[in-house]
Enzyme design. Structure first.
Site, short mmCIF file in Angstrom:
data_model
loop_
_atom_site.label_atom_id
_atom_site.label_comp_id
_atom_site.label_asym_id
_atom_site.label_seq_id
_atom_site.Cartn_x
_atom_site.Cartn_y
_atom_site.Cartn_z
N HIS A 289 0.86 -1.18 0.00
CA HIS A 289 0.00 0.00 0.00
C HIS A 289 0.90 1.23 0.00
CE1 HIS A 289 -3.87 2.05 1.11
NE2 HIS A 289 -3.02 2.95 1.57
N HIS A 332 -0.79 2.94 11.40
CA HIS A 332 0.41 3.76 11.50
C HIS A 332 0.27 4.88 12.52
CE1 HIS A 332 -0.37 7.38 8.60
NE2 HIS A 332 -1.52 6.88 8.93
N GLU A 338 -3.34 14.60 10.69
CA GLU A 338 -4.19 14.22 9.56
C GLU A 338 -5.65 14.56 9.85
OE1 GLU A 338 -3.66 10.12 8.56
OE2 GLU A 338 -1.49 10.18 8.82
N HIS A 362 -6.58 12.73 13.25
CA HIS A 362 -5.60 11.85 13.87
C HIS A 362 -4.34 12.68 14.04
CE1 HIS A 362 -8.16 8.67 11.69
NE2 HIS A 362 -8.53 8.75 12.95
N HIS A 368 -3.62 5.07 14.36
CA HIS A 368 -4.90 4.89 13.67
C HIS A 368 -4.72 3.91 12.53
CE1 HIS A 368 -2.88 8.28 11.73
NE2 HIS A 368 -3.51 7.95 10.63
#
Ligand code: FE2
Length: 437
Positions: A289, A332, A338, A362, A368
């Protein structure tokens, strides 16, 4: 219908002239002794006069009256939840999620409907950002707004905005964005109840990210950005209010004419819009990803290489084809903050709870990732090529600054979801003494 032209690359020299007054744009000089049609020349500077050429931004207006023709500014008592006060609340490192913010029950325009959710830094020191939502249902009437603090990146979530600027008019619908840069005056007309998000950056201006090995094309292509064409209003003997956001507070000045009186302009400091459907998505076609930076539409860089004051990142509909991979976003912790919002649809990593018109934050180093339902499904899913995020547009304002939530965001709006943390509590322990489970 608003007329628009292609921006043709950030920082390009552009010009526009209202066809009703041909020849309004001077040739060969910026300030003729007498401008055509009795117009005044006025410059708006978006960078220091001495900024390097590639960063230098300014535009010349040829207008019926210079902007200075106004009565003194006085403090304006609207938008009481618009703030730069980052110490209203105790710091809170928890994962935060907001249910959709309420639309107003009584008439409120765009300026009155500005509410600050979180932010950091200081507009006086020209460093930081503020994240606002607008919640309104009424068009601005004989008033215009500008921010002396930062650029506004506006993300409509509900309702199409008709934004009249000194440069001309732009219509901006959900799944499009508009950027109105520092000092540019604008008025917002709505077509009904309207909600959206605003990223305001105090440091500088938004740019397209560099593409590195991607090459010359991809992500948001410069050719898809649009800027208005000149369209002037010649209105006298009216009561017009200019609202200034200055050091986090609002001020109003009265004048007897429309500020949208620019007959022609030229320069490289302009407002613009962009349709997110034109974003060319880059992604892994083998395994793993990618970091979400591959979805960056615009960035406001800091002075540290590769570190943004804020990035505007989207998660558009796309093919997912990675093999032997957990496909959703990884778990992560990040040295960035964020803030996410949802324009439409359902975000793939959290199909419940995160709803259009809501948000999440976050914060710096707060863990999260996918909720238990998403993890369980993705761990067992058959990995065939699949189109994901269909009918969806989630986005992220990602900042290198550690943001504080305002009192409105934490308490007054009453939309903070106290049960958000529960979505991770059912993640099972899968550890085993067998290498394969
Ligand atoms: Fe994240």
């Amino acid at each position: 219908m608003a007329e628009l032209k292609y921006l043709s690359g950030f920082g390009s020299e552009l010009s526009s002239e209202d066809p009703r007054r041909p020849g309004a744009l001077p040739v060969g000089r910026n300030t003729p002794q007498r401008c055509a049609y009795g117009l005044y020349a006025e410059q708006i500077s978006g960078s220091a006069f001495t900024a390097p050429r590639h960063d230098n931004r300014r535009t010349w207006f040829y207008r019926i009256r210079p902007s200075v023709v106004h009565k003194p500014f006085k403090r304006l008592d609207v938008a009481k939840y618009l703030t730069h006060k980052w110490d209203e609340q105790e710091p809170d490192p928890n994962q935060s999620r907001w249910l959709p913010f309420d639309l107003p029950a009584s008439p409120v325009d765009f300026v009155g409907g500005l509410h600050t959710v979180c932010g950091a830094g200081d507009a006086r020191a020209r460093h930081g950002l503020a994240i606002h939502v607008y919640l309104c249902n009424k068009s601005m009437d004989n008033s215009a707004f500008y921010s002396s603090d930062g650029d506004f990146l506006i993300v409509p979530q509900q309702g199409t905005l008709t934004i009249t600027t000194e440069f001309g008019v732009m219509e901006v619908a959900p799944n499009e964005i508009a950027v109105i840069q520092l000092g540019m005056r604008f008025a917002v007309a709505v077509d009904g109840p309207s909600r959206g998000y605003i990223l305001e950056v105090f440091d500088g201006h938004f740019k397209l990210p560099d593409l590195g090995p991607i090459g010359a094309n991809g992500l948001a292509n410069p050719r898809d950005f649009l800027t208005p064409v000149a369209k002037y209003h010649d209105e006298d003997n009216i009561n017009f209010t200019i609202v200034s956001k200055y050091q986090g507070a609002l001020f109003a000045a009265q004048q007897r004419h429309s500020p949208f009186d620019v007959v022609a302009w030229h320069g490289n400091y302009v407002p613009y819009k962009y349709n997110l459907a034109n974003f060319m998505v880059i992604n892994s076609v083998s395994f793993d990803h990618c970091d979400p930076s591959i979805f960056t539409v615009l960035t406001c860089p800091s002075t540290k290489p590769g570190v943004a004051i804020a990035d505007f990142v989207i998660f558009p509909p796309r093919w997912s084809v990675q093999e032997d991979t957990f496909r959703p976003p990884y778990y992560h912790r990040n040295c960035m903050s964020e803030f996410m919002g949802l324009i439409l649809g359902a975000y793939e990593a959290k199909e419940g709870g995160f709803r259009p018109g809501g948000a999440s934050l976050h914060s710096m180093m707060t863990p999260h990732g996918p909720d238990a339902q998403c993890f369980n499904a993705a761990s067992k899913a058959e990995l065939k090529p699949q189109k994901i995020a269909l009918g969806t547009q989630a986005f992220m304002f990602e900042s290198s600054l550690s943001m504080a939530i305002t009192k409105w965001g934490a308490e007054t709006c009453q939309k903070l979801d106290a049960k958000y943390y529960e979505c991770w509590q059912e993640l099972p322990k899968l550890f085993s003494d067998k290498i394969e489970i």
